[in-house]
Design a protein around this motif. Structure first.
Motif, mmCIF file in Angstrom:
data_model
loop_
_atom_site.group_PDB
_atom_site.id
_atom_site.type_symbol
_atom_site.label_atom_id
_atom_site.label_comp_id
_atom_site.label_asym_id
_atom_site.label_seq_id
_atom_site.Cartn_x
_atom_site.Cartn_y
_atom_site.Cartn_z
ATOM 1 N N ASN A 103 0.866 -1.190 0.000
ATOM 2 C CA ASN A 103 0.000 0.000 0.000
ATOM 3 C C ASN A 103 0.902 1.240 0.000
ATOM 4 O OD1 ASN A 103 -1.852 1.669 2.628
ATOM 5 N ND2 ASN A 103 -2.243 1.796 0.446
ATOM 6 N N PRO A 104 1.603 1.462 -1.152
ATOM 7 C CA PRO A 104 2.589 2.551 -1.180
ATOM 8 C C PRO A 104 1.936 3.906 -0.924
ATOM 9 C CG PRO A 104 2.183 1.701 -3.398
ATOM 10 C CD PRO A 104 1.468 0.791 -2.450
ATOM 11 N N GLU A 105 2.726 4.813 -0.378
ATOM 12 C CA GLU A 105 2.184 6.132 -0.031
ATOM 13 C C GLU A 105 2.576 7.155 -1.095
ATOM 14 O OE1 GLU A 105 -0.051 7.021 2.308
ATOM 15 O OE2 GLU A 105 0.104 8.759 1.001
ATOM 16 N N LYS A 124 16.654 8.207 -4.520
ATOM 17 C CA LYS A 124 16.781 6.839 -3.979
ATOM 18 C C LYS A 124 15.903 5.861 -4.769
ATOM 19 C CE LYS A 124 13.852 6.207 -0.126
ATOM 20 N NZ LYS A 124 12.875 5.195 -0.499
ATOM 21 N N ASP A 125 14.681 6.285 -5.104
ATOM 22 C CA ASP A 125 13.778 5.357 -5.793
ATOM 23 C C ASP A 125 14.216 5.117 -7.239
ATOM 24 O OD1 ASP A 125 12.458 5.235 -3.426
ATOM 25 O OD2 ASP A 125 10.743 6.444 -4.024
ATOM 26 N N ILE A 126 14.768 6.149 -7.882
ATOM 27 C CA ILE A 126 15.238 5.939 -9.257
ATOM 28 C C ILE A 126 16.477 5.045 -9.260
ATOM 29 C CG2 ILE A 126 16.165 7.035 -11.327
ATOM 30 C CD1 ILE A 126 14.363 9.402 -10.756
ATOM 31 N N LEU A 127 17.388 5.294 -8.311
ATOM 32 C CA LEU A 127 18.578 4.434 -8.238
ATOM 33 C C LEU A 127 18.163 2.979 -8.035
ATOM 34 C CD1 LEU A 127 20.941 6.656 -6.059
ATOM 35 C CD2 LEU A 127 21.269 6.020 -8.454
ATOM 36 N N ASN A 128 17.154 2.822 -7.198
ATOM 37 C CA ASN A 128 16.618 1.507 -6.917
ATOM 38 C C ASN A 128 16.040 0.875 -8.195
ATOM 39 O OD1 ASN A 128 15.279 -0.612 -5.742
ATOM 40 N ND2 ASN A 128 14.190 0.609 -4.242
ATOM 41 N N LEU A 129 15.304 1.689 -8.943
ATOM 42 C CA LEU A 129 14.722 1.227 -10.211
ATOM 43 C C LEU A 129 15.832 0.823 -11.192
ATOM 44 C CD1 LEU A 129 11.934 1.061 -11.673
ATOM 45 C CD2 LEU A 129 12.345 3.379 -12.498
ATOM 46 N N VAL A 130 16.876 1.647 -11.246
ATOM 47 C CA VAL A 130 18.009 1.369 -12.133
ATOM 48 C C VAL A 130 18.623 0.021 -11.763
ATOM 49 C CG1 VAL A 130 20.400 2.106 -12.630
ATOM 50 C CG2 VAL A 130 18.535 3.800 -12.641
ATOM 51 N N TYR A 131 18.797 -0.179 -10.465
ATOM 52 C CA TYR A 131 19.411 -1.424 -9.984
ATOM 53 C C TYR A 131 18.543 -2.636 -10.348
ATOM 54 C CZ TYR A 131 21.638 -4.718 -6.798
ATOM 55 O OH TYR A 131 22.279 -5.799 -6.262
ATOM 56 N N ILE A 132 17.242 -2.474 -10.167
ATOM 57 C CA ILE A 132 16.332 -3.590 -10.493
ATOM 58 C C ILE A 132 16.397 -3.910 -11.989
ATOM 59 C CG2 ILE A 132 13.908 -4.320 -10.526
ATOM 60 C CD1 ILE A 132 13.495 -2.487 -8.070
ATOM 61 N N CYS A 133 16.451 -2.850 -12.808
ATOM 62 C CA CYS A 133 16.544 -3.073 -14.263
ATOM 63 C C CYS A 133 17.830 -3.817 -14.601
ATOM 64 C CB CYS A 133 16.533 -1.741 -15.019
ATOM 65 S SG CYS A 133 14.972 -0.886 -14.911
ATOM 66 N N TRP A 149 2.945 -7.119 -7.131
ATOM 67 C CA TRP A 149 4.109 -6.588 -7.862
ATOM 68 C C TRP A 149 3.755 -5.294 -8.587
ATOM 69 C CZ3 TRP A 149 5.810 -9.639 -4.739
ATOM 70 C CH2 TRP A 149 5.456 -10.986 -4.674
ATOM 71 N N SER A 150 2.528 -5.200 -9.083
ATOM 72 C CA SER A 150 2.133 -3.957 -9.760
ATOM 73 C C SER A 150 2.112 -2.809 -8.755
ATOM 74 C CB SER A 150 0.737 -4.083 -10.375
ATOM 75 O OG SER A 150 0.705 -5.136 -11.269
ATOM 76 N N ALA A 151 1.630 -3.078 -7.546
ATOM 77 C CA ALA A 151 1.555 -2.000 -6.546
ATOM 78 C C ALA A 151 2.962 -1.552 -6.168
ATOM 79 C CB ALA A 151 0.786 -2.473 -5.311
ATOM 80 N N GLU A 152 3.836 -2.522 -5.928
ATOM 81 C CA GLU A 152 5.216 -2.151 -5.547
ATOM 82 C C GLU A 152 5.881 -1.346 -6.661
ATOM 83 O OE1 GLU A 152 6.623 -5.765 -2.545
ATOM 84 O OE2 GLU A 152 6.963 -6.006 -4.686
ATOM 85 N N LEU A 153 5.725 -1.837 -7.901
ATOM 86 C CA LEU A 153 6.410 -1.165 -9.010
ATOM 87 C C LEU A 153 5.769 0.184 -9.343
ATOM 88 C CD1 LEU A 153 8.709 -1.309 -10.979
ATOM 89 C CD2 LEU A 153 7.299 -2.608 -12.557
ATOM 90 N N SER A 154 4.456 0.313 -9.114
ATOM 91 C CA SER A 154 3.777 1.581 -9.451
ATOM 92 C C SER A 154 4.370 2.744 -8.665
ATOM 93 C CB SER A 154 2.290 1.500 -9.122
ATOM 94 O OG SER A 154 1.692 0.534 -9.920
ATOM 95 N N LYS A 155 4.756 2.493 -7.429
ATOM 96 C CA LYS A 155 5.309 3.585 -6.620
ATOM 97 C C LYS A 155 6.656 4.036 -7.187
ATOM 98 C CE LYS A 155 6.237 6.453 -3.404
ATOM 99 N NZ LYS A 155 5.604 7.755 -3.282
ATOM 100 N N LEU A 156 7.511 3.070 -7.523
ATOM 101 C CA LEU A 156 8.811 3.435 -8.111
ATOM 102 C C LEU A 156 8.589 4.141 -9.447
ATOM 103 C CD1 LEU A 156 11.006 0.246 -7.451
ATOM 104 C CD2 LEU A 156 10.954 2.371 -6.156
#
Ligand code: NAI
Length: 480
Positions: free
Chosen positions: A155-157, A275-284, A210-217
């Motif tokens: 339940n991302p904020e 932080k969230d973009i770096l995280n997204l980059v890492y996941i990619c 997974w959609s909810a988690e990824l939607s926030k990033l």
């Protein structure tokens, strides 16, 4: 009575739970934290964070159905729904350092939940986490559960600091992701029942985990990308004589694009975007998608470029040196109406100016000198790791002072930089400021808050991000 416990009494946990408590008088809400000082502040008249409207909401229900406590285990034990809203900073060491999210705080919270629980619970990811975190959390909980059943929801904020209460009262949407099993759907419904007390049904979106988690990033990456796009345009505007405000207005009136989040500035900040973009980059990268990773990385590169471009502009305009010159910094928080300085562009700009040996006098209506000194002597990414708080470096102390008045900050200064868009900076007595500054007197407006033409009439040399350059600045050899 349904009992909710939220682990983490920070910028998200505090306001979010206060609003749940105020909107749902039949629910008992406990916000718990390992930080004794933070909890003490939540229980005092001086709340630990500044957020318009927050005081009133907390006062309305604190002691009735809203409680702040350090007794983490007791409240987790009693709760039906446990929100986890702990910090998820960028890793500073080891695998994925500088990019991946550090889930230490999350993991220890999950282990503690498994340890103390004696009844079935819904565990809600409120923190922003990498996609697939729920799977890891589920494993930790079920392998330690002693037969107790846990349902994990994401339940991302989406609140923004500075408008948190307004955003929580009237959210664009509430997103709830859960397992596509009957138990998962039941848990989604239970959380939906909480929000539906004040959020219209059509604004409560439900998806898989997974959609909810990824939607926030994804949402944070899209928002930051808009800022980097307009900031990239601002450099081109300065080079060509176009005006970025006119360009972004013209672009934003296209209904497919929309007008929001198109203000050029010295760069974005805050605890989340980078932080969230770096995280997204890492996941990619981990998923074998280097091209996608590279695309998002560029959003951060442009943000860094914008900050160093600003510093270069200041130094080159002032005869290529600011050594031992007093520079006033107006605004240190990452945006107006918050005292939060996490990843504020002011840190990089101030460090850049200190690198050129400037003396800084800093004024921000919500940020203390201690905070400023700490921020300016910290290493990148250390700010969100409380145990790593570093001692203030003696050089920083000597070259930086913080004052509680814009006029004091600008007295005898050679230049002034506006780094946060506080409303009060629009209405300062700039004639008085000019009279008390060294000449030539420079204004570097990193947020486009002042009327540059009026300031030029007073006698200032003015630089406004993305606007046609002052003749003075055009003549200076610029590295910006
Ligand atoms: P914060 O740093 O203000 O608060 C986190 C709190 O968790 C701290 O007070 C810390 O002491 C506490 N904590 C850490 N480990 C704990 C444990 N094991 N037990 C009890 N308490 C513990 O962080 P903030 O800004 O509230 O962010 C929390 C999460 O929400 C992050 O993942 C962030 O990315 C996300 N988020 C933040 C937004 C913002 O505007 N700040 C907006 C939307 C999401």
């Amino acid at each position: 009575m349904v009992k909710i416990c939220c682990i983490g009494a920070g910028y998200v946990g505090g306001p979010t739970m206060a609003v749940i408590a105020v909107k749902c008088p039949s629910i008992e809400v406990a916000v718990v934290d390992i930080s004794k000082s933070r909890i003490a502040a939540w229980n005092s008249d001086q709340l630990p964070i500044y957020e318009p409207g927050l005081d009133g909401v907390v006062k309305q229900c604190r002691g009735k159905n809203l409680f702040f406590s350090t007794d983490v285990e007791k409240h987790v034990f009693e709760a039906d729904i446990v929100f986890v809203s702990v910090n998820t900073p960028t890793k500073t060491q080891g695998l994925g350092a500088g990019k991946a999210a550090d889930l230490t705080y999350w993991e220890s919270a999950a282990r503690m939940i498994a340890d103390v629980s004696k009844s079935d619970k819904i565990v809600v990811e409120k923190s922003t986490v990498p996609v697939k975190t729920a799977e890891a959390i589920e494993k930790i909980l079920t392998h330690n559960s002693k037969g107790i059943k846990f349902q994990i929801l994401s339940n991302p904020e989406f609140l923004a600091e500075g408008t948190a209460i307004q955003d929580l009262f009237k959210p664009d949407r509430v997103l709830i992701g859960g397992r596509e099993t009957p138990e998962g759907q039941k848990a989604i419904q239970a959380l939906k029942n909480v929000y539906s007390q004040w959020v219209p049904e059509e604004r409560i979106l439900t998806t898989n985990l997974w959609s909810a988690e990824l939607s926030k990033l994804a949402a944070n990456a899209f928002l930051a990308q808009r800022i980097s796009s307009v900031n990239a345009m601002s450099a081109l505007c300065e080079a060509t004589g176009a005006n970025v405000q006119q360009v972004s207005y013209s672009v934003g009136t296209d209904s497919r694009i929309g007008p929001k989040f198109l203000n050029a500035s010295v760069g974005f900040g805050g605890s989340c975007f980078q932080k969230d973009i770096l995280n997204l980059v890492y996941i990619c990268e981990c998923n074998g998608l280097p091209e996608v990773a590279e695309y998002w990385k560029q959003v951060i590169k442009i943000n860094d470029y914008q900050k160093s471009r600003f510093v270069n502009r200041v130094v080159s305009s002032m005869f290529n040196t600011v050594s031992n010159k007093k520079i006033a910094i107006l605004g240190f928080a990452f945006k107006k109406d918050t005292g939060d300085t996490r990843e504020t562009p002011a840190i990089d700009v101030c460090q850049g100016l200190l690198g050129d040996k400037a003396n800084l006098s800093i004024y921000d209506p919500q940020v203390t000198e201690d905070q400023i000194q700490r921020d300016l002597s910290m290493n990148k990414f250390d700010w969100d790791h409380p145990i790593h708080l570093q001692p203030t470096s003696p050089t920083t102390v000597k070259k930086v002072s913080a004052v509680w008045d814009a006029y004091e900050a600008t007295k005898d200064a050679h230049g002034l930089c506006i780094l946060t868009e506080w409303d009060e900076f629009k209405t300062l007595d700039y004639q008085r400021i000019f009279d008390n500054m060294q000449k030539p007197a420079f204004v570097f407006d990193g947020r486009n808050v002042v009327d540059a033409d009026k300031l030029r009439e007073i006698g200032f040399i003015v630089y406004s991000i993305g606007k046609p350059l002052d003749p003075w600045l055009k003549d200076m050899p610029s590295m910006a």
